[in-house]
Design a protein around this motif. Structure first.
Motif, mmCIF file in Angstrom:
data_model
loop_
_atom_site.group_PDB
_atom_site.id
_atom_site.type_symbol
_atom_site.label_atom_id
_atom_site.label_comp_id
_atom_site.label_asym_id
_atom_site.label_seq_id
_atom_site.Cartn_x
_atom_site.Cartn_y
_atom_site.Cartn_z
ATOM 1 N N SER A 63 131.242 6.369 16.539
ATOM 2 C CA SER A 63 130.979 4.924 16.613
ATOM 3 C C SER A 63 131.372 4.368 15.210
ATOM 4 C CB SER A 63 129.557 4.758 16.802
ATOM 5 O OG SER A 63 128.715 5.289 15.929
ATOM 6 N N ARG A 117 126.023 -1.742 15.536
ATOM 7 C CA ARG A 117 125.897 -0.488 15.796
ATOM 8 C C ARG A 117 125.824 0.069 17.159
ATOM 9 N NH1 ARG A 117 125.526 3.101 11.612
ATOM 10 N NH2 ARG A 117 124.418 1.583 10.527
ATOM 11 N N GLN A 173 128.116 1.795 19.634
ATOM 12 C CA GLN A 173 127.719 3.191 20.306
ATOM 13 C C GLN A 173 127.709 2.943 21.876
ATOM 14 O OE1 GLN A 173 123.738 3.686 18.622
ATOM 15 N NE2 GLN A 173 124.629 4.648 17.042
#
Length: 296
Positions: A15, A288, A292
């Motif tokens: 990620s 994030r 992800q």
């Protein structure tokens, strides 16, 4: 020519590394709480003074996080060249903090007027011409030779246009990378702002589609950082003011950018009407989560 790869971070990461712009209202709180961030970014020019409290704070931040230096004053597209004093100050700052990345804009701010070199109060667009490309390549190479490392060049949110153009912006930036070995900083919000303003000028391409075409045309392997920010609609123009949360269309474009470019280090910028630190951290966490979610 310098290689184009050393600025990327966390190779092979599943990620994208995520950071925030570290601004004065949050200096103390960030150092006290040390939130989970992969890097922080500061405006280079705010730390040009020799010694003093500002540089001491930056050094302390560097003890806890990788630091990215983002400039607004190199004037990489200026036909009068790079300001020697500015480059000297940047070189000293780079030596002091050993940043993970260094960046500035595909713009100009310095020009010769009546025999005097003047500095504008804004980042001005450059014409997409071969002559302008030659100028920018020479200036970028001068900066990289002095700093002894590659820099990244950011696409601009532009509110005026040149009447003469010989190539698309993506062709210009791709050629810049190929000739100098620099990296690219893709500001997703700038792409969307430009597309919205094009629509307001009467162009028919849907803004998200225009941004997607831009992302498809850029050389993915040279993109070393992404920027996310907010903007404001002012009636007949949209301004990239970095003064609000990232809007939903920009989040959608961010997901498209990650699919096209891979897990590129991502920064959340907020420069006007700066909120509490927790708001920036929420935006960073959303970035994030988007990254992800694409790798899950």
């Amino acid at each position: 020519m310098l290689p184009a790869t050393p600025m990327s971070t966390m190779p092979g990461a599943s990620s994208a590394p995520v950071g925030i712009g570290w601004r004065h209202p949050h200096y103390a709180e960030l150092l006290q709480t040390l939130p989970a961030l992969d890097f922080i970014e500061v405006h280079s020019e705010n730390f040009f003074a020799q010694g003093g409290a500002a540089l001491a704070v930056l050094r302390e931040g560097r003890e806890h996080y990788p630091v990215s230096l983002h400039g607004v004053g190199l004037s990489l597209g200026s036909a009068v060249g790079i300001d020697p004093w500015h480059l000297d100050q940047l070189a000293q700052l780079v030596h002091a903090v050993d940043p993970v990345r260094i960046s500035d804009h595909a713009s100009f701010a310095r020009a010769s007027v009546a025999g005097q070199t003047v500095h504008a109060s804004d980042l001005l667009p450059i014409p997409m011409t071969r002559e302008a490309l030659d100028v920018m390549c020479a200036n970028v190479q001068q900066v990289q030779d002095r700093l002894r490392r590659p820099i990244a060049v950011e696409n601009l949110s532009a509110y005026v246009q040149w009447q003469v153009s010989e190539m698309a912006e993506t062709d210009f930036l791709n050629a810049l990378v190929q000739r100098t070995g620099c990296g690219l900083l893709v500001d997703v919000n700038n792409l969307y702002v430009n597309a919205l303003n094009a629509q307001l000028r009467g162009e028919t391409q849907e803004p998200v589609e225009a941004c997607q075409a831009w992302l498809n045309a850029i050389e993915a392997r040279h993109v070393v950082e992404l920027h996310l920010a907010g903007h404001v609609h002012c009636g007949d123009i949209v301004i990239d003011d970095h003064g609000s949360r990232v809007p939903d269309p920009v989040w959608s474009l961010y997901a498209l950018a990650l699919q096209r470019l891979g897990p590129v280090p991502t920064l959340v910028e907020w420069d006007t009407d700066v909120p509490e630190l927790g708001v920036l951290l929420e935006e960073a966490e959303r970035a994030r989560s988007v990254s992800q979610g694409l790798t899950a």
